[in-house]
Design a protein around this motif. Structure first.
Motif, PDB file in Angstrom:
ATOM      1  N   ILE A  18     -23.801 -40.342 -29.465  1.00  0.00           N
ATOM      2  CA  ILE A  18     -25.078 -40.744 -30.055  1.00  0.00           C
ATOM      3  C   ILE A  18     -26.205 -40.356 -29.101  1.00  0.00           C
ATOM      4  CG2 ILE A  18     -26.418 -42.661 -30.990  1.00  0.00           C
ATOM      5  CD1 ILE A  18     -23.813 -41.861 -32.565  1.00  0.00           C
ATOM      6  N   CYS A  19     -27.183 -39.643 -29.624  1.00  0.00           N
ATOM      7  CA  CYS A  19     -28.313 -39.161 -28.831  1.00  0.00           C
ATOM      8  C   CYS A  19     -28.978 -40.324 -28.105  1.00  0.00           C
ATOM      9  CB  CYS A  19     -29.309 -38.471 -29.758  1.00  0.00           C
ATOM     10  SG  CYS A  19     -30.676 -37.719 -28.864  1.00  0.00           S
ATOM     11  N   THR A  20     -29.466 -40.059 -26.889  1.00  0.00           N
ATOM     12  CA  THR A  20     -30.106 -41.123 -26.101  1.00  0.00           C
ATOM     13  C   THR A  20     -31.579 -41.303 -26.486  1.00  0.00           C
ATOM     14  OG1 THR A  20     -30.673 -39.523 -24.365  1.00  0.00           O
ATOM     15  CG2 THR A  20     -28.601 -40.733 -24.114  1.00  0.00           C
ATOM     16  N   HIS A  21     -32.104 -40.460 -27.347  1.00  0.00           N
ATOM     17  CA  HIS A  21     -33.521 -40.572 -27.726  1.00  0.00           C
ATOM     18  C   HIS A  21     -33.695 -41.525 -28.899  1.00  0.00           C
ATOM     19  CE1 HIS A  21     -37.122 -38.979 -30.022  1.00  0.00           C
ATOM     20  NE2 HIS A  21     -37.626 -39.546 -28.940  1.00  0.00           N
ATOM     21  N   ALA A  22     -33.012 -41.272 -29.986  1.00  0.00           N
ATOM     22  CA  ALA A  22     -33.028 -42.161 -31.143  1.00  0.00           C
ATOM     23  C   ALA A  22     -31.622 -42.075 -31.711  1.00  0.00           C
ATOM     24  CB  ALA A  22     -34.084 -41.737 -32.143  1.00  0.00           C
ATOM     25  N   TYR A  23     -31.428 -42.599 -32.931  1.00  0.00           N
ATOM     26  CA  TYR A  23     -30.058 -42.609 -33.428  1.00  0.00           C
ATOM     27  C   TYR A  23     -29.748 -41.327 -34.190  1.00  0.00           C
ATOM     28  CZ  TYR A  23     -25.579 -44.342 -34.891  1.00  0.00           C
ATOM     29  OH  TYR A  23     -24.237 -44.483 -35.066  1.00  0.00           O
ATOM     30  N   ALA A  24     -29.020 -40.450 -33.543  1.00  0.00           N
ATOM     31  CA  ALA A  24     -28.542 -39.245 -34.214  1.00  0.00           C
ATOM     32  C   ALA A  24     -27.158 -38.943 -33.682  1.00  0.00           C
ATOM     33  CB  ALA A  24     -29.468 -38.072 -33.941  1.00  0.00           C
ATOM     34  N   ASP A  25     -26.296 -38.523 -34.597  1.00  0.00           N
ATOM     35  CA  ASP A  25     -24.922 -38.195 -34.232  1.00  0.00           C
ATOM     36  C   ASP A  25     -24.864 -36.726 -33.815  1.00  0.00           C
ATOM     37  OD1 ASP A  25     -22.194 -37.482 -34.256  1.00  0.00           O
ATOM     38  OD2 ASP A  25     -21.761 -39.141 -35.615  1.00  0.00           O
ATOM     39  N   THR A  55     -27.162 -29.422 -29.256  1.00  0.00           N
ATOM     40  CA  THR A  55     -28.549 -29.720 -29.598  1.00  0.00           C
ATOM     41  C   THR A  55     -28.589 -30.773 -30.688  1.00  0.00           C
ATOM     42  OG1 THR A  55     -29.274 -27.529 -28.963  1.00  0.00           O
ATOM     43  CG2 THR A  55     -30.710 -28.718 -30.470  1.00  0.00           C
ATOM     44  N   CYS A  56     -29.377 -31.811 -30.425  1.00  0.00           N
ATOM     45  CA  CYS A  56     -29.504 -32.920 -31.366  1.00  0.00           C
ATOM     46  C   CYS A  56     -30.109 -32.430 -32.696  1.00  0.00           C
ATOM     47  CB  CYS A  56     -30.402 -33.992 -30.744  1.00  0.00           C
ATOM     48  SG  CYS A  56     -30.685 -35.384 -31.843  1.00  0.00           S
ATOM     49  N   PRO A  57     -29.541 -32.886 -33.826  1.00  0.00           N
ATOM     50  CA  PRO A  57     -30.052 -32.416 -35.111  1.00  0.00           C
ATOM     51  C   PRO A  57     -31.414 -33.022 -35.482  1.00  0.00           C
ATOM     52  CG  PRO A  57     -28.353 -34.064 -35.452  1.00  0.00           C
ATOM     53  CD  PRO A  57     -28.384 -33.776 -33.976  1.00  0.00           C
ATOM     54  N   LEU A  58     -31.819 -34.108 -34.800  1.00  0.00           N
ATOM     55  CA  LEU A  58     -33.026 -34.807 -35.238  1.00  0.00           C
ATOM     56  C   LEU A  58     -34.298 -34.262 -34.584  1.00  0.00           C
ATOM     57  CD1 LEU A  58     -33.548 -36.982 -37.280  1.00  0.00           C
ATOM     58  CD2 LEU A  58     -33.244 -38.703 -35.503  1.00  0.00           C
ATOM     59  N   HIS A  59     -34.357 -34.249 -33.252  1.00  0.00           N
ATOM     60  CA  HIS A  59     -35.581 -33.760 -32.581  1.00  0.00           C
ATOM     61  C   HIS A  59     -35.277 -32.647 -31.585  1.00  0.00           C
ATOM     62  CE1 HIS A  59     -36.355 -38.177 -33.414  1.00  0.00           C
ATOM     63  NE2 HIS A  59     -37.195 -37.560 -34.218  1.00  0.00           N
ATOM     64  N   LEU A  60     -34.069 -32.127 -31.648  1.00  0.00           N
ATOM     65  CA  LEU A  60     -33.725 -30.868 -30.969  1.00  0.00           C
ATOM     66  C   LEU A  60     -33.658 -30.906 -29.440  1.00  0.00           C
ATOM     67  CD1 LEU A  60     -35.687 -28.390 -33.277  1.00  0.00           C
ATOM     68  CD2 LEU A  60     -33.357 -29.262 -33.536  1.00  0.00           C
ATOM     69  N   SER A  61     -33.443 -32.063 -28.845  1.00  0.00           N
ATOM     70  CA  SER A  61     -33.108 -32.057 -27.418  1.00  0.00           C
ATOM     71  C   SER A  61     -31.706 -31.481 -27.266  1.00  0.00           C
ATOM     72  CB  SER A  61     -33.107 -33.472 -26.833  1.00  0.00           C
ATOM     73  OG  SER A  61     -34.419 -33.892 -26.549  1.00  0.00           O
ATOM     74  N   ALA A  62     -31.534 -30.648 -26.246  1.00  0.00           N
ATOM     75  CA  ALA A  62     -30.204 -30.110 -25.946  1.00  0.00           C
ATOM     76  C   ALA A  62     -29.634 -30.875 -24.751  1.00  0.00           C
ATOM     77  CB  ALA A  62     -30.303 -28.627 -25.632  1.00  0.00           C
ATOM     78  N   LEU A  84     -37.234 -32.200 -23.611  1.00  0.00           N
ATOM     79  CA  LEU A  84     -37.717 -33.412 -24.285  1.00  0.00           C
ATOM     80  C   LEU A  84     -37.480 -33.283 -25.786  1.00  0.00           C
ATOM     81  CD1 LEU A  84     -41.056 -33.767 -22.304  1.00  0.00           C
ATOM     82  CD2 LEU A  84     -38.977 -35.158 -22.037  1.00  0.00           C
ATOM     83  N   PRO A  85     -37.472 -34.386 -26.541  1.00  0.00           N
ATOM     84  CA  PRO A  85     -37.940 -35.700 -26.130  1.00  0.00           C
ATOM     85  C   PRO A  85     -36.894 -36.578 -25.428  1.00  0.00           C
ATOM     86  CG  PRO A  85     -37.440 -35.722 -28.456  1.00  0.00           C
ATOM     87  CD  PRO A  85     -37.260 -34.303 -27.997  1.00  0.00           C
ATOM     88  N   ALA A  86     -35.616 -36.235 -25.464  1.00  0.00           N
ATOM     89  CA  ALA A  86     -34.627 -37.090 -24.788  1.00  0.00           C
ATOM     90  C   ALA A  86     -34.830 -37.007 -23.268  1.00  0.00           C
ATOM     91  CB  ALA A  86     -33.212 -36.653 -25.150  1.00  0.00           C
TER      92      ALA A  86
HETATM   93  S1  FES Z   1     -32.728 -38.380 -31.799  1.00  0.00           S
HETATM   94 FE1  FES Z   1     -31.962 -36.803 -30.559  1.00  0.00          FE
HETATM   95  S2  FES Z   1     -33.715 -35.837 -29.747  1.00  0.00           S
HETATM   96 FE2  FES Z   1     -34.507 -37.471 -30.969  1.00  0.00          FE
END
Ligand code: FES
Length: 106
Positions: free
Chosen positions: A44-51, A65-72, A83-85
């Protein structure tokens, strides 16, 4: 604190460039194979909730790379590459034994 090696799957079930989900108790773990090596981190991404298992893996750079806000995130260290993670994913030790993938949980 007790630690245990937990079997994830047979080694041949995870091909290079692939990722899989592994749940153990409340832990949600991402297991990925890049460059012939197996890595495991929290899923689970450390920025918000994304698998992250629905994100995109870069096998050459060993990132997901996170599917929500694209932090790798680096698959080996868990460190975010952009960023944003800002917080790293927790990485887990991996071993291959008897043609199976194990990860060490604590
Ligand atoms: S939830 Fe993963 S970068 Fe925002």
């Amino acid at each position: 604190m007790s630690e245990e090696w937990v079997k994830v799957c047979d080694e041949k079930s995870l091909t290079n460039g692939d990722m899989l989900d592994f749940d153990h108790g409340s832990k949600k773990i991402l297991v990925a194979k890049a460059g012939g090596k197996v890595y495991a981190t929290d899923r689970i991404c450390t920025h918000a909730y994304a698998d992250l298992s629905t994100g995109i893996m870069n096998e050459e750079e060993k990132t997901v790379t996170c599917p929500l806000h694209l932090s790798a995130f680096n698959l080996e260290t868990g460190l975010p590459q952009n960023l944003p993670a800002e917080e790293p994913l927790k990485p887990y030790k991996v071993k291959i034994q008897d043609n199976a993938i194990y990860i060490k949980l604590d």
